[in-house]
Design a protein around this motif. Structure first.
Motif, PDB file in Angstrom:
ATOM      1  N   ASN A 144       0.821  -1.204   0.000  1.00 37.07           N
ATOM      2  CA  ASN A 144       0.000   0.000   0.000  1.00 37.07           C
ATOM      3  C   ASN A 144       0.859   1.260   0.000  1.00 37.07           C
ATOM      4  OD1 ASN A 144       0.912  -0.620   2.574  1.00 37.07           O
ATOM      5  ND2 ASN A 144      -0.823   0.355   3.604  1.00 37.07           N
ATOM      6  N   ILE A 145       2.042   1.169   0.673  1.00 39.19           N
ATOM      7  CA  ILE A 145       2.957   2.321   0.672  1.00 39.19           C
ATOM      8  C   ILE A 145       3.498   2.522  -0.739  1.00 39.19           C
ATOM      9  CG2 ILE A 145       5.122   3.235   1.561  1.00 39.19           C
ATOM     10  CD1 ILE A 145       2.939   3.231   3.629  1.00 39.19           C
ATOM     11  N   ARG A 146       3.864   1.406  -1.421  1.00 40.62           N
ATOM     12  CA  ARG A 146       4.404   1.514  -2.770  1.00 40.62           C
ATOM     13  C   ARG A 146       3.385   2.133  -3.717  1.00 40.62           C
ATOM     14  NH1 ARG A 146       6.014  -3.899  -1.737  1.00 40.62           N
ATOM     15  NH2 ARG A 146       4.642  -4.713  -3.389  1.00 40.62           N
ATOM     16  N   GLU A 147       2.144   1.627  -3.634  1.00 37.05           N
ATOM     17  CA  GLU A 147       1.105   2.134  -4.534  1.00 37.05           C
ATOM     18  C   GLU A 147       0.801   3.594  -4.270  1.00 37.05           C
ATOM     19  OE1 GLU A 147      -2.116  -0.531  -3.934  1.00 37.05           O
ATOM     20  OE2 GLU A 147      -1.272  -2.110  -5.245  1.00 37.05           O
ATOM     21  N   MET A 148       0.814   3.998  -2.975  1.00 35.77           N
ATOM     22  CA  MET A 148       0.524   5.381  -2.625  1.00 35.77           C
ATOM     23  C   MET A 148       1.593   6.316  -3.185  1.00 35.77           C
ATOM     24  SD  MET A 148       0.428   7.197   1.117  1.00 35.77           S
ATOM     25  CE  MET A 148       2.193   6.990   1.235  1.00 35.77           C
ATOM     26  N   LEU A 149       2.858   5.950  -2.969  1.00 34.92           N
ATOM     27  CA  LEU A 149       3.939   6.803  -3.454  1.00 34.92           C
ATOM     28  C   LEU A 149       3.928   6.889  -4.980  1.00 34.92           C
ATOM     29  CD1 LEU A 149       6.866   5.730  -1.085  1.00 34.92           C
ATOM     30  CD2 LEU A 149       5.657   7.909  -1.084  1.00 34.92           C
ATOM     31  N   CYS A 150       3.715   5.762  -5.649  1.00 29.86           N
ATOM     32  CA  CYS A 150       3.677   5.778  -7.122  1.00 29.86           C
ATOM     33  C   CYS A 150       2.551   6.675  -7.628  1.00 29.86           C
ATOM     34  CB  CYS A 150       3.511   4.360  -7.671  1.00 29.86           C
ATOM     35  SG  CYS A 150       4.997   3.335  -7.465  1.00 29.86           S
ATOM     36  N   ALA A 151       1.389   6.650  -6.936  1.00 30.66           N
ATOM     37  CA  ALA A 151       0.274   7.515  -7.321  1.00 30.66           C
ATOM     38  C   ALA A 151       0.644   8.987  -7.156  1.00 30.66           C
ATOM     39  CB  ALA A 151      -0.965   7.168  -6.489  1.00 30.66           C
ATOM     40  N   MET A 152       1.335   9.323  -6.037  1.00 33.98           N
ATOM     41  CA  MET A 152       1.778  10.708  -5.825  1.00 33.98           C
ATOM     42  C   MET A 152       2.703  11.154  -6.960  1.00 33.98           C
ATOM     43  SD  MET A 152       2.576  10.984  -1.759  1.00 33.98           S
ATOM     44  CE  MET A 152       1.295  10.784  -0.510  1.00 33.98           C
ATOM     45  N   PHE A 153       3.647  10.317  -7.314  1.00 30.12           N
ATOM     46  CA  PHE A 153       4.604  10.685  -8.355  1.00 30.12           C
ATOM     47  C   PHE A 153       3.896  10.916  -9.682  1.00 30.12           C
ATOM     48  CE2 PHE A 153       7.724   8.000  -5.751  1.00 30.12           C
ATOM     49  CZ  PHE A 153       8.091   9.090  -4.996  1.00 30.12           C
ATOM     50  N   PRO A 161       3.990   8.907   8.227  1.00 28.61           N
ATOM     51  CA  PRO A 161       3.469   8.927   6.861  1.00 28.61           C
ATOM     52  C   PRO A 161       3.912  10.195   6.135  1.00 28.61           C
ATOM     53  CG  PRO A 161       1.736   9.579   8.378  1.00 28.61           C
ATOM     54  CD  PRO A 161       2.921   9.257   9.224  1.00 28.61           C
ATOM     55  N   VAL A 162       4.067  10.115   4.823  1.00 28.27           N
ATOM     56  CA  VAL A 162       4.499  11.266   4.024  1.00 28.27           C
ATOM     57  C   VAL A 162       3.295  11.850   3.313  1.00 28.27           C
ATOM     58  CG1 VAL A 162       6.824  10.411   3.693  1.00 28.27           C
ATOM     59  CG2 VAL A 162       5.042   9.770   2.080  1.00 28.27           C
ATOM     60  N   ASP A 163       3.359  13.138   2.986  1.00 23.80           N
ATOM     61  CA  ASP A 163       2.273  13.765   2.236  1.00 23.80           C
ATOM     62  C   ASP A 163       2.813  14.305   0.913  1.00 23.80           C
ATOM     63  OD1 ASP A 163       3.609  16.153   2.795  1.00 23.80           O
ATOM     64  OD2 ASP A 163       2.414  16.513   4.603  1.00 23.80           O
ATOM     65  N   MET A 164       1.892  14.774   0.106  1.00 21.22           N
ATOM     66  CA  MET A 164       2.227  15.233  -1.232  1.00 21.22           C
ATOM     67  C   MET A 164       3.180  16.421  -1.187  1.00 21.22           C
ATOM     68  SD  MET A 164       1.393  14.614  -4.500  1.00 21.22           S
ATOM     69  CE  MET A 164      -0.292  14.046  -4.589  1.00 21.22           C
ATOM     70  N   ASP A 165       2.982  17.319  -0.231  1.00 21.16           N
ATOM     71  CA  ASP A 165       3.809  18.522  -0.181  1.00 21.16           C
ATOM     72  C   ASP A 165       5.262  18.170   0.107  1.00 21.16           C
ATOM     73  OD1 ASP A 165       1.617  20.051  -0.697  1.00 21.16           O
ATOM     74  OD2 ASP A 165       1.171  20.465   1.415  1.00 21.16           O
ATOM     75  N   ASN A 166       5.459  17.291   1.078  1.00 18.41           N
ATOM     76  CA  ASN A 166       6.844  16.890   1.393  1.00 18.41           C
ATOM     77  C   ASN A 166       7.529  16.217   0.188  1.00 18.41           C
ATOM     78  OD1 ASN A 166       6.762  17.887   4.001  1.00 18.41           O
ATOM     79  ND2 ASN A 166       6.053  15.938   4.892  1.00 18.41           N
ATOM     80  N   ILE A 167       6.741  15.370  -0.488  1.00 15.55           N
ATOM     81  CA  ILE A 167       7.308  14.697  -1.664  1.00 15.55           C
ATOM     82  C   ILE A 167       7.680  15.721  -2.723  1.00 15.55           C
ATOM     83  CG2 ILE A 167       6.761  13.167  -3.599  1.00 15.55           C
ATOM     84  CD1 ILE A 167       7.298  11.608  -1.111  1.00 15.55           C
ATOM     85  N   ALA A 168       6.744  16.661  -3.004  1.00 18.85           N
ATOM     86  CA  ALA A 168       7.001  17.667  -4.037  1.00 18.85           C
ATOM     87  C   ALA A 168       8.196  18.534  -3.664  1.00 18.85           C
ATOM     88  CB  ALA A 168       5.755  18.533  -4.248  1.00 18.85           C
ATOM     89  N   LEU A 169       8.291  18.909  -2.400  1.00 19.70           N
ATOM     90  CA  LEU A 169       9.402  19.744  -1.947  1.00 19.70           C
ATOM     91  C   LEU A 169      10.736  19.012  -2.102  1.00 19.70           C
ATOM     92  CD1 LEU A 169      10.220  22.429  -0.632  1.00 19.70           C
ATOM     93  CD2 LEU A 169       9.947  21.335   1.607  1.00 19.70           C
ATOM     94  N   CYS A 170      10.725  17.740  -1.765  1.00 23.29           N
ATOM     95  CA  CYS A 170      11.953  16.934  -1.862  1.00 23.29           C
ATOM     96  C   CYS A 170      12.394  16.814  -3.328  1.00 23.29           C
ATOM     97  CB  CYS A 170      11.689  15.565  -1.251  1.00 23.29           C
ATOM     98  SG  CYS A 170      13.169  14.555  -1.115  1.00 23.29           S
ATOM     99  N   LEU A 171      11.422  16.562  -4.214  1.00 25.02           N
ATOM    100  CA  LEU A 171      11.766  16.448  -5.626  1.00 25.02           C
ATOM    101  C   LEU A 171      12.248  17.775  -6.198  1.00 25.02           C
ATOM    102  CD1 LEU A 171       8.868  14.156  -6.917  1.00 25.02           C
ATOM    103  CD2 LEU A 171      11.244  13.517  -6.465  1.00 25.02           C
TER     104      LEU A 171
END
Length: 553
Positions: free
Chosen positions: A11-20, A102-112
Motif C-alpha cells: 500500500n505504501i508503494r502504490e501510494m507513493l507511485c500515485a503521488m509521483f 506517513p508522508v504527504d504530497m507537499d513533502n514529496i514535491a518539496l523533496c523532488l
C-alpha cells in the motif's frame, strides 16, 4: 523524472507511485532491497525512495551495495524508524534526504524540487567548468598544434628521405605511373637493370617512349610494353624481359592502384626466374618419381609381349630348320634332274615327300602366319608403350602444338595400365575433340597423376570413368572414381603444395599442386568434388584455342 520506490508494504508503494504520477513523474516499484538492486542493474532511475526496515535486505544495505555499482542516483529514505543512528548511517552512505512516514504530497514535491535544483546547480557548475577548461586549453592547444606541425614537417622530410632510400633498397624493380601512364618515379633496379637508362631519362615518359630510346640489347617487346602498361591491379601479369645486362629474366608484376587520388599506380616487378627454373626441376622430378613408381608395371606390360615374341621366334627357328631340310632335298632333286639322273631325282623327291608328311609342313605353313601376326602385334604394343613412356620422360619445354587431347588420355592409360588393370574397370566416353594449342607432355602428367590417385583411392575393386566433351569455347575432361573419397576438411587443401593424406613415404604432396599449376598455365581450371565412401570427380576445363589464335592475341 523516473523514480524507483522500494518498500515491503504494497500500500505504501502504490501510494507513493500515485503521488509521483500526480506530480507528472513516472515510477517503478520493488518489494525489498534485493529486488531494487536487480531493477537498478537494467533501468536508469533519477531518484530512489527507499524504506529502511525491510526483509532480506534493509534500505541501508541496499544503499551500501548500490554505491559499489558506480554512479548512484539520489536516495531518499522514507521510514517510520528515523532514529539518530539510522539517520547518521544513511548520511554516511550518501543518502540525499530523510522523510518520516506517513508522508504527504507537499513533502514529496518539496523533496523532488530540491533534487531538481541540485541537478540544475550541478549542470551549471559542470558547464562553467567545461568553459573554463576550454578557454585554458585553447592557447595550449594552439601551442601544441604548432609543435606537432613542426614535428610532422620534420618527420615528413625524414620519411621522404627514408622512402627514397627504401625504394632503391627494394630488391625488385619498382616504378610509379600517373593516370596518363607516365612514370612519376622509379628505383635504380628499374632504370639501370631493366631499362638501361638514367632516372632523369625515364621520369615523365610513358613505357612506349622509354622503349623507343632503350639500348638495342634490352629493348622492350610489344608484349613487355602491354604488360607494363596494364593498369588493372586485379589481373595477374607476367612477362619475360631481356634486361640491360643481357640476361633474360621472368617477372611477375604486383600492382596497386589508387583510383581516387593522385597517387597513381605502383608496380613491383618480382623476379621469378629462379623460382620458375626450380618449378620446372620440381615438376620434372615429380614426373620422374611417378615414372619410377610405374617402372615395374611398365616392365611387366612390356615383358608379356616380349615373352611370346621370343617363344614364337623359337618355334619359327624350328620351322625354318624343317624348311631348310625340305628345300635341300628339292635343290638336290633339281641338280639330279639337270644331270639326267632319274634314280637320284626319285630318291630326293621321296625324301622331300617323307619330310613333308613327317613334319606336317601344311600345319607349319598355317602356323607361321599366326606366329608372325602375334609377334607383330606384340612388337606394336611394346612400341606404343615405349612411345607413351618417352613422352613423359622428356624435360618440359614451353613448346605448344595443336593436338588432340583424347590421344593424350589414351597414351597415358597405356603407361599406367599396370596400376589400374587388376582392380579398376575403365569406362571411356571420349567424344571427338577439336585440336587445341597445348603442351601435351605437361597435360599427360596431369592425367597420370589423376589416374594413379584414382587407383590408390580404390581399395579392392572399382570403376574409373573418363569422359571428354567440347563446347564452342572449352574442352571438358572429367575423371571420376568410385574410391574412398576425400574428407571435407582435406578437400579445400587438396591442391596445396606438399599436402598429402597418404602415409609417410607414399607421396610427396606435389602431384595435384603441380597439376593445378599446369592447368592454370594453359588458361584452364581444375576442380574437385568428393563424397566419403562414394568417390571423387576431377573436372578439367581447357580453352579451345589454336597456335594461330594465341599468336593473334
Amino acid at each position: 523524472m523516473h523514480i524507483l520506490v522500494i518498500d515491503d508494504e504494497i500500500n505504501i508503494r502504490e501510494m507513493l507511485c500515485a503521488m509521483f504520477e500526480t506530480l507528472g513523474h513516472t515510477s517503478e516499484s520493488a518489494n525489498d532491497g534485493l529486488a531494487g538492486l536487480a531493477k537498478c542493474r537494467t533501468v536508469k532511475f533519477d531518484v530512489i525512495f527507499c524504506d529502511i526496515m525491510m526483509p532480506n535486505m534493509s534500505g541501508l544495505q541496499f544503499l551500501e551495495q548500490l554505491n559499489e555499482t558506480g554512479e548512484t542516483p539520489p536516495v531518499i529514505f522514507v521510514t517510520a524508524y528515523a532514529g539518530l543512528e539510522n539517520a547518521t548511517s544513511a548520511l554516511r552512505l550518501g543518502a540525499f534526504d530523510f522523510l518520516n512516514k506517513p508522508v504527504d504530497m507537499d513533502n514529496i514535491a518539496l523533496c523532488l524540487e530540491r533534487i531538481e535544483k541540485r541537478n540544475e546547480l550541478h549542470r551549471q557548475y559542470n558547464n562553467e567548468k567545461e568553459e573554463k577548461l576550454k578557454a585554458q586549453s585553447a592557447v595550449e592547444t594552439e601551442r601544441r598544434m604548432r609543435e606537432n606541425l613542426n614535428e610532422l614537417n620534420s618527420k615528413l622530410v625524414e620519411n621522404i628521405e627514408f622512402l627514397k632510400t627504401l625504394l632503391n633498397t627494394i630488391p625488385s624493380p619498382v616504378y610509379q605511373q600517373d593516370g596518363d601512364g607516365r612514370i612519376l618515379r622509379c628505383n635504380q633496379l628499374f632504370s639501370q637493370t631493366i631499362a638501361g637508362m638514367d632516372k632523369e631519362d625515364i621520369v615523365g615518359k610513358t613505357i612506349g617512349e622509354i622503349a623507343a630510346n632503350m639500348p638495342a640489347e634490352c629493348r622492350f617487346t610489344s608484349n613487355n610494353i602491354a604488360v607494363l602498361n596494364n593498369s588493372d591491379p586485379d589481373q595477374s601479369s607476367d612477362t619475360r624481359i631481356k634486361c640491360a645486362d643481357g640476361v633474360t629474366r621472368d617477372f611477375i608484376l604486383k600492382k596497386n592502384e589508387q583510383k581516387d587520388s593522385d597517387f597513381g599506380l605502383i608496380c613491383i616487378m618480382v623476379d621469378v626466374t629462379d623460382i620458375k627454373r626450380f618449378e620446372l626441376q620440381l615438376r620434372q622430378s615429380e614426373k620422374m618419381q611417378a615414372i619410377g613408381q610405374l617402372a615395374a608395371g611398365v616392365a611387366h606390360e612390356i615383358n608379356n609381349p616380349v615373352g611370346y615374341i621370343m617363344s614364337n621366334l623359337g618355334t619359327l627357328k624350328e620351322y625354318v630348320a624343317i624348311f631348310k631340310k625340305a628345300m635341300g632335298e628339292c635343290i638336290l632333286a633339281k641338280e639330279a634332274f639337270s644331270a639326267n639322273n632319274q634314280d637320284a631325282v626319285r630318291t630326293h623327291l621321296e625324301k622331300f615327300s617323307a619330310t613333308h608328311i613327317d613334319e606336317d609342313v601344311d600345319f607349319i605353313l598355317n602356323d607361321c602366319d599366326d606366329l608372325l601376326g602375334e609377334s607383330i602385334n606384340g612388337a606394336i604394343k611394346v612400341r606404343d608403350i615405349v612411345r607413351s613412356l618417352k613422352s613423359f620422360s622428356r624435360v618440359d619445354e614451353k613448346i605448344k602444338a595443336d593436338v588432340d587431347i583424347n590421344k593424350g588420355l589414351e597414351s597415358t592409360l597405356k603407361v599406367v595400365w599396370n596400376e589400374l588393370k587388376y582392380k579398376c574397370q575403365i569406362e571411356k566416353d571420349l567424344a571427338p575433340l577439336p585440336k587445341i594449342s597445348c603442351n601435351l607432355g605437361q597435360l599427360n602428367q596431369v592425367f597420370m597423376n589423376l589416374f594413379v590417385n584414382a587407383a590408390h583411392a580404390i581399395p579392392e575393386s572399382g570403376k574409373i570413368a573418363i569422359k571428354s566433351e567440347s563446347t564452342d569455347e572449352s574442352i571438358i575432361i572429367t575423371i571420376a572414381d568410385t574410391g574412398t573419397g576425400i574428407a571435407p576438411e582435406n578437400l579445400k587443401r587438396i591442391f596445396d603444395p606438399f599436402f598429402t593424406t597418404k602415409p609417410v613415404g607414399k607421396g610427396t604432396g606435389l602431384g595435384l599442386s603441380i597439376s593445378h599449376g599446369i592447368i592454370e598455365e594453359h588458361g584452364g581450371t581444375i576442380t574437385v568434388e568428393s563424397e566419403l565412401g562414394k568417390g571423387t570427380t576431377f573436372t578439367i576445363t581447357l580453352p579451345v584455342m589454336k597456335i594461330e589464335d594465341e599468336e593473334k592475341n
